[in-house]
Write an enzyme that holds these catalytic residues in place. Structure first.
Site, PDB file in Angstrom:
ATOM      1  N   ALA A 157     -17.815   2.179   0.080  1.00 31.83           N
ATOM      2  CA  ALA A 157     -17.615   1.159  -0.949  1.00 31.83           C
ATOM      3  C   ALA A 157     -17.562  -0.230  -0.330  1.00 31.83           C
ATOM      4  O   ALA A 157     -17.461  -1.223  -1.043  1.00 31.83           O
ATOM      5  CB  ALA A 157     -16.314   1.439  -1.718  1.00 31.83           C
TER       6      ALA A 157
ATOM      7  N   ARG B  39     -19.213  -4.897   3.568  1.00 26.44           N
ATOM      8  CA  ARG B  39     -19.233  -5.334   4.970  1.00 26.44           C
ATOM      9  C   ARG B  39     -19.797  -4.236   5.855  1.00 26.44           C
ATOM     10  O   ARG B  39     -20.692  -4.471   6.672  1.00 26.44           O
ATOM     11  CB  ARG B  39     -17.808  -5.695   5.415  1.00 26.44           C
ATOM     12  CG  ARG B  39     -17.737  -6.288   6.800  1.00 26.44           C
ATOM     13  CD  ARG B  39     -16.832  -5.626   7.781  1.00 26.44           C
ATOM     14  NE  ARG B  39     -15.896  -4.651   7.400  1.00 26.44           N
ATOM     15  CZ  ARG B  39     -15.594  -3.603   8.159  1.00 26.44           C
ATOM     16  NH1 ARG B  39     -16.218  -3.390   9.296  1.00 26.44           N
ATOM     17  NH2 ARG B  39     -14.685  -2.734   7.786  1.00 26.44           N
ATOM     18  N   ARG B  40     -19.312  -3.010   5.692  1.00 26.99           N
ATOM     19  CA  ARG B  40     -19.815  -1.904   6.504  1.00 26.99           C
ATOM     20  C   ARG B  40     -21.285  -1.636   6.218  1.00 26.99           C
ATOM     21  O   ARG B  40     -22.077  -1.375   7.130  1.00 26.99           O
ATOM     22  CB  ARG B  40     -18.978  -0.648   6.251  1.00 26.99           C
ATOM     23  CG  ARG B  40     -17.567  -0.731   6.837  1.00 26.99           C
ATOM     24  CD  ARG B  40     -16.744   0.478   6.477  1.00 26.99           C
ATOM     25  NE  ARG B  40     -15.416   0.430   7.076  1.00 26.99           N
ATOM     26  CZ  ARG B  40     -14.295   0.776   6.454  1.00 26.99           C
ATOM     27  NH1 ARG B  40     -14.341   1.211   5.203  1.00 26.99           N
ATOM     28  NH2 ARG B  40     -13.126   0.694   7.066  1.00 26.99           N
TER      29      ARG B  40
ATOM     30  N   ARG C 173     -12.310  10.952  -0.490  1.00 25.92           N
ATOM     31  CA  ARG C 173     -13.561  10.632   0.194  1.00 25.92           C
ATOM     32  C   ARG C 173     -13.992  11.767   1.131  1.00 25.92           C
ATOM     33  O   ARG C 173     -15.174  12.096   1.227  1.00 25.92           O
ATOM     34  CB  ARG C 173     -13.411   9.325   0.972  1.00 25.92           C
ATOM     35  CG  ARG C 173     -13.123   8.138   0.071  1.00 25.92           C
ATOM     36  CD  ARG C 173     -13.191   6.838   0.833  1.00 25.92           C
ATOM     37  NE  ARG C 173     -12.466   5.774   0.160  1.00 25.92           N
ATOM     38  CZ  ARG C 173     -12.552   4.496   0.470  1.00 25.92           C
ATOM     39  NH1 ARG C 173     -13.328   4.104   1.466  1.00 25.92           N
ATOM     40  NH2 ARG C 173     -11.863   3.590  -0.180  1.00 25.92           N
TER      41      ARG C 173
ATOM     42  N   SER D  62      -0.778   6.021  -3.477  1.00 22.77           N
ATOM     43  CA  SER D  62      -1.682   6.799  -2.634  1.00 22.77           C
ATOM     44  C   SER D  62      -0.947   7.291  -1.397  1.00 22.77           C
ATOM     45  O   SER D  62       0.069   6.711  -0.991  1.00 22.77           O
ATOM     46  CB  SER D  62      -2.879   5.947  -2.205  1.00 22.77           C
ATOM     47  OG  SER D  62      -2.477   4.982  -1.240  1.00 22.77           O
TER      48      SER D  62
ATOM     49  N   ARG E 240       2.047   1.179  -3.982  1.00 24.92           N
ATOM     50  CA  ARG E 240       1.103   2.035  -4.686  1.00 24.92           C
ATOM     51  C   ARG E 240       1.451   3.492  -4.382  1.00 24.92           C
ATOM     52  O   ARG E 240       2.241   3.777  -3.482  1.00 24.92           O
ATOM     53  CB  ARG E 240      -0.313   1.738  -4.240  1.00 24.92           C
ATOM     54  CG  ARG E 240      -0.804   0.345  -4.570  1.00 24.92           C
ATOM     55  CD  ARG E 240      -2.115   0.064  -3.842  1.00 24.92           C
ATOM     56  NE  ARG E 240      -3.104   1.092  -4.135  1.00 24.92           N
ATOM     57  CZ  ARG E 240      -4.056   1.489  -3.293  1.00 24.92           C
ATOM     58  NH1 ARG E 240      -4.134   0.968  -2.079  1.00 24.92           N
ATOM     59  NH2 ARG E 240      -4.926   2.415  -3.642  1.00 24.92           N
TER      60      ARG E 240
ATOM     61  N   CYS F  13     -14.716  -9.752  -2.160  1.00 24.21           N
ATOM     62  CA  CYS F  13     -15.343  -8.447  -1.957  1.00 24.21           C
ATOM     63  C   CYS F  13     -16.854  -8.503  -2.163  1.00 24.21           C
ATOM     64  O   CYS F  13     -17.544  -7.519  -1.970  1.00 24.21           O
ATOM     65  CB  CYS F  13     -14.734  -7.422  -2.907  1.00 24.21           C
ATOM     66  SG  CYS F  13     -13.079  -6.882  -2.457  1.00 24.21           S
TER      67      CYS F  13
ATOM     68  N   ARG G  19     -15.598   5.962  -3.367  1.00 20.08           N
ATOM     69  CA  ARG G  19     -14.281   5.352  -3.527  1.00 20.08           C
ATOM     70  C   ARG G  19     -13.215   6.430  -3.621  1.00 20.08           C
ATOM     71  O   ARG G  19     -13.500   7.603  -3.660  1.00 20.08           O
ATOM     72  CB  ARG G  19     -14.251   4.477  -4.792  1.00 20.08           C
ATOM     73  CG  ARG G  19     -14.956   3.140  -4.649  1.00 20.08           C
ATOM     74  CD  ARG G  19     -14.455   2.163  -5.698  1.00 20.08           C
ATOM     75  NE  ARG G  19     -13.012   1.994  -5.603  1.00 20.08           N
ATOM     76  CZ  ARG G  19     -12.181   2.069  -6.628  1.00 20.08           C
ATOM     77  NH1 ARG G  19     -12.620   2.343  -7.834  1.00 20.08           N
ATOM     78  NH2 ARG G  19     -10.884   1.893  -6.443  1.00 20.08           N
ATOM     79  N   GLY G  20     -11.951   5.963  -3.682  1.00 19.09           N
ATOM     80  CA  GLY G  20     -10.832   6.886  -3.779  1.00 19.09           C
ATOM     81  C   GLY G  20     -10.012   6.872  -2.511  1.00 19.09           C
ATOM     82  O   GLY G  20     -10.332   6.177  -1.537  1.00 19.09           O
ATOM     83  N   ASN G  21      -8.921   7.648  -2.514  1.00 14.80           N
ATOM     84  CA  ASN G  21      -8.099   7.704  -1.304  1.00 14.80           C
ATOM     85  C   ASN G  21      -8.794   8.521  -0.222  1.00 14.80           C
ATOM     86  O   ASN G  21      -9.884   9.065  -0.442  1.00 14.80           O
ATOM     87  CB  ASN G  21      -6.697   8.247  -1.621  1.00 14.80           C
ATOM     88  CG  ASN G  21      -6.725   9.665  -2.186  1.00 14.80           C
ATOM     89  OD1 ASN G  21      -7.512  10.504  -1.758  1.00 14.80           O
ATOM     90  ND2 ASN G  21      -5.860   9.938  -3.144  1.00 14.80           N
TER      91      ASN G  21
ATOM     92  N   LYS H 243      -5.475  -6.345   4.354  1.00 14.01           N
ATOM     93  CA  LYS H 243      -6.875  -6.649   4.024  1.00 14.01           C
ATOM     94  C   LYS H 243      -7.110  -6.637   2.516  1.00 14.01           C
ATOM     95  O   LYS H 243      -8.152  -7.106   2.055  1.00 14.01           O
ATOM     96  CB  LYS H 243      -7.832  -5.695   4.742  1.00 14.01           C
ATOM     97  CG  LYS H 243      -7.882  -4.278   4.225  1.00 14.01           C
ATOM     98  CD  LYS H 243      -8.973  -3.510   4.964  1.00 14.01           C
ATOM     99  CE  LYS H 243      -9.086  -2.079   4.451  1.00 14.01           C
ATOM    100  NZ  LYS H 243     -10.182  -1.338   5.119  1.00 14.01           N
ATOM    101  N   ASP H 244      -6.134  -6.125   1.734  1.00 11.55           N
ATOM    102  CA  ASP H 244      -6.243  -6.141   0.273  1.00 11.55           C
ATOM    103  C   ASP H 244      -5.621  -7.389  -0.347  1.00 11.55           C
ATOM    104  O   ASP H 244      -5.741  -7.606  -1.554  1.00 11.55           O
ATOM    105  CB  ASP H 244      -5.538  -4.916  -0.332  1.00 11.55           C
ATOM    106  CG  ASP H 244      -6.207  -3.604   0.029  1.00 11.55           C
ATOM    107  OD1 ASP H 244      -7.434  -3.622   0.262  1.00 11.55           O
ATOM    108  OD2 ASP H 244      -5.512  -2.579   0.076  1.00 11.55           O
TER     109      ASP H 244
END
Length: 310
Positions: free
Chosen positions: A129, A132-133, A156, A13, A11, A243, A150-152, A84-85
């Protein structure tokens, strides 16, 4: 020196590019080559273009799908992922051949107003986003409010600066890899917030049929991380987690033993259940069995007290 370049897919990012360049450097060093032997190709994934909540668009796989298609089409030779993705059920023709040594697994609390998570006032707004958190925070602080962030990493942090929220949570691993340790207001103990399965780990995927790449990636695999990640992902798979369900897990392998902790929560934080198991472990199969069995037993115990993937 490689006769045929090995193309690394990633990706675009900043964090994804860091991970791809890290893998590129390891491959260059391991194979006595140069950068031209391992060129990096940037691909845009579905997760990069979606503006809303990822769980409404399919969740896991949105950051990996296009990379895997490129592998199958032979436009790239390896794909670099944040583990984790990566969905727990992969394509039959693809394999994760190496998992790099894991970085800091903890979650980072970030705020411009408060020094610790405990200092957040009643009704404070947390941008995240991650369900879990959110669920883990609600078990401790049901008074907190949340907004989607959201976002990189840069995006954020900019929203935090703009006052969109009082605090946010990010992975310590990503911040450290981007040399933004100074942004971490407080690193949260795993006893307070157990991380997402495979948080902090980088995986390298290729085609199952490509023995040349398999041999090339083997020296990059970190055995202790591989066994821990295998158990965590097996736990997630047994729970059929996506998710849409708050699930956390953390494994630790050393001296032939694997210790695994797991947690499932209701989205609103009103219910949680945890388990911890340890066993001798000398293979990926044993690590998988430990995680899967714990997840299977936990799902039976939970019954209908958690809404699964609704």
């Amino acid at each position: 020196m490689q006769q045929t370049p090995v193309i690394i897919g990633t990706r675009g990012s900043p964090l994804a590019l860091y991970q791809a360049h890290l893998v590129q450097r390891f491959l260059v060093e391991q194979n006595d080559g140069d950068l031209l032997d391992f060129p990096i190709k940037i691909l845009k994934t579905s997760g990069d273009t979606i503006q809303g909540d990822l769980k409404d668009f399919g969740g896991k796989g949105l950051f990996t799908r296009e990379l895997e298609i490129a592998l199958l089409d032979k436009r790239i030779d390896v794909a670099v992922h944040s583990m984790k993705d990566v969905p727990t059920v992969g394509h039959n023709d693809l394999r994760i051949y190496a998992i790099l040594e894991r970085a800091d697994v903890r979650d980072a609390f970030i705020s411009r107003k408060y020094k610790t998570l405990a200092e957040l006032p009643k009704g404070a707004m947390v941008g995240s986003a991650s369900i879990r958190r959110r669920a883990q925070l609600l078990t401790q602080r049901p008074d907190l409010q949340f907004c989607l962030l959201r976002g990189n990493v840069g995006t954020r942090l900019k929203k935090l600066e703009d006052g969109v929220c009082d605090a946010t949570m990010l992975a310590c691993a990503g911040l450290r890899r981007l040399e933004q340790d100074h942004e971490i207001t407080e690193a949260i103990s795993v006893d307070t917030m157990l991380p997402a399965p495979a948080q902090g780990a980088i995986g390298i995927e290729s085609r199952a049929e490509d023995d040349r790449i398999k041999v090339m990636l083997a020296p990059l695999n970190h055995r202790a991380t591989e066994l821990a990640i295998t158990a965590e992902r097996a736990f997630l798979r047994a729970l059929d987690g996506s998710c849409r369900t708050p699930i956390a897990a953390l494994g630790n392998w050393s001296d032939g033993h694997l210790d695994l902790r797991g947690q499932v929560l209701a989205k609103d934080g009103t219910f949680q259940i945890s388990d911890r198991r340890a066993a001798p472990c000398h293979s990926v199969g044993e690590a998988y069995d430990l995680g899967f069995n714990m997840g299977r037993d936990m799902r039976i115990e939970i019954g209908d007290r958690v809404l699964w993937d609704d």
